[in-house]
Design an enzyme around this catalytic site. Structure first.
Site, PDB file in Angstrom:
ATOM      1  CG  ASP A 151      -7.568  -3.289  -3.158  1.00  0.00           C
ATOM      2  OD1 ASP A 151      -8.347  -4.203  -3.944  1.00  0.00           O
ATOM      3  OD2 ASP A 151      -8.310  -2.991  -2.063  1.00  0.00           O
ATOM      4  CG  ASP A 167      -2.040  -0.849   0.819  1.00  0.00           C
ATOM      5  OD1 ASP A 167      -2.460  -0.972  -0.060  1.00  0.00           O
ATOM      6  OD2 ASP A 167      -2.566  -1.307   2.010  1.00  0.00           O
TER       7      ASP A 167
HETATM    8  N1  GLY Z   1      -7.589  -1.191  -0.287  1.00  0.00           N
HETATM    9  C1  GLY Z   1      -8.297  -1.635   0.804  1.00  0.00           C
HETATM   10  C2  GLY Z   1      -9.913  -1.208   0.481  1.00  0.00           C
HETATM   11  O1  GLY Z   1     -10.046  -0.516  -0.700  1.00  0.00           O
HETATM   12  O2  GLY Z   1     -10.592  -1.439   1.305  1.00  0.00           O
END
Ligand code: GLY
Length: 397
Positions: free
Chosen positions: A176, A117
């Site tokens: 994501d 992330d």
């Molecule tokens: N990247 C985690 C979410 O979208 O909840």
């Protein structure tokens, strides 16, 4: 001949009345966006007073109490990022100084190799700080962050590992992850080292091949065999079912491939982003106000909860994607983005200044299956909403 001229004059009249309509509706939208920004500045000044000095905001609990996080949480960059967007619009240094002060908390994450992330965390924060006022220290932080992220790339799979797993037979990638590639493109631009760029392209191409169904909807998670790169299983994590279309995941995909086109100018990514947009915009379960249900296939539709975070990020992506298209396609994307902005700016979604703990928007869903962050404010809903406001404002001001 006369008939031809009459037709031509009629066409001019229609075009000019369309142009007048466009102008006056743009003026109305610009007023709305300016009002939203004014409220957002006031709300984030209130927000600032609610957040303990060494923490970052995350959401509100069931009692409406602020829940904070440390810098390692995937959302840690969104609060400073939103402040920087607000500053970019208003040039209000109170907002800027608050952003810069909170950025200090995030600095150590540049060496964090345990998460995919880092794009969200570092590029949505330091990326803007450096874009607005170039700063060697921030550049180095961004490069170090890109290095840490690249460490999670495995050439056998061709992807960045999203989540670590206790099982050595698993290599988990979520949709994501497409959002973290922008940081890598930046690192190549600034260092001249093409390895970051190549990792981003490889990740996007392998994801394109394995993460999507024939209708261009996306699975949430693909588990790869780390030895062979073959897919083990495709499933959900935050959606209603393995074969469902979790709304935010569709938004991450749309935004991710739009970014891929911006950074590479490879038309296959533009076509792909347009196909994802078609899936989202033509879905029979997309409500008329264009804020998606938390999952397009949630069994409670039409009474399912909405996800404002999915709405705001889809709006922002569509505004950019509209710029890479022409004519009716571009118009359609902008029309939906406008609708989302208008809906999010109603009192149903937009908090009155001084309420909602300081967050701009209400009604997002973090993870329904985990019973976590349901129908609450979330920092990333605010971030992509503010980004969408700024992107649209830049088009029409
Ligand atoms: N990247 C985690 C979410 O979208 O909840």
């Amino acid at each position: 001949m006369i008939r031809y001229y009459l037709f031509f004059i009629a066409l001019l009249a229609v075009n000019s009345s369309n142009a007048q309509e466009d102008n006056s509706s743009n003026k109305g939208l610009l007023n709305l966006i300016n009002e939203d920004f004014k409220d957002a500045d006031a709300q984030y000044k209130f927000f600032k007073t609610q957040i303990p000095l060494n923490e970052l905001p995350r959401t509100l609990d069931e009692k409406g109490k602020l829940v904070t996080s440390g810098s390692a949480w995937w959302c840690s960059g969104f609060y400073p990022g939103t402040l920087l967007y607000l500053y970019e619009n208003s040039k209000d240094t109170v907002l800027y100084n608050e952003a810069i002060r909170r950025l200090k908390l995030l600095e150590k994450e540049q060496y964090n190799k345990t998460t995919h992330d880092l794009g969200f965390m570092m590029y949505c924060s330091f990326g803007h700080a450096n874009r607005l006022k170039a700063n060697e220290k921030y550049k180095q932080i961004l490069i170090n962050s890109a290095k840490s992220l690249s460490d999670r790339f495995d050439p056998r799979v061709g992807c960045i590992r999203s989540w670590d797993s206790k099982k050595s037979s698993e290599f988990l990638v979520i949709i994501d992850n497409m959002m973290n590639l922008e940081l890598l493109f930046y690192a190549t631009k600034i260092t001249g080292d093409s390895s970051y760029y190549k990792i981003a392209v490889s990740h996007a191409d392998v994801t394109m091949k394995n993460h999507f169904r024939p209708d261009y909807s996306s699975y949430h998670l693909v588990d790869y065999n780390p030895e062979t790169g073959e897919t083990n299983v495709k499933r959900t994590h935050q959606g209603v079912a393995d074969e469902s279309s979790w709304a935010r995941g569709q938004g991450w995909a749309l935004y991710g491939y739009t970014t891929m086109y911006r950074e590479t100018k490879d038309k296959k990514y533009l076509d792909f982003a347009n196909n994802i947009a078609n899936f989202i915009l033509n879905h029979p379960n997309l409500p008329a106000d264009k804020i998606p249900y938390w999952d397009f296939n949630a069994p409670e539709v039409p009474n399912a909860l909405r996800d404002a975070s999915a709405g705001s990020l889809i709006a922002s992506a569509l505004i950019e994607l509209a710029g890479y298209n022409k004519g009716n396609v571009s118009k359609k994307y902008l029309g939906v983005a406008r609708q989302i902005i208008k809906t999010l700016s109603t009192k149903e979604y937009k908090a009155v200044v001084g309420t909602n703990g300081g967050f701009l928007l209400k009604h997002s869903v973090g993870s329904m299956p985990h019973k976590s962050e349901i129908d609450v404010p979330l920092t990333y809903a605010d971030y992509y909403y503010t980004e969408a406001l700024l992107r649209y404002k830049n088009l029409i001001k």
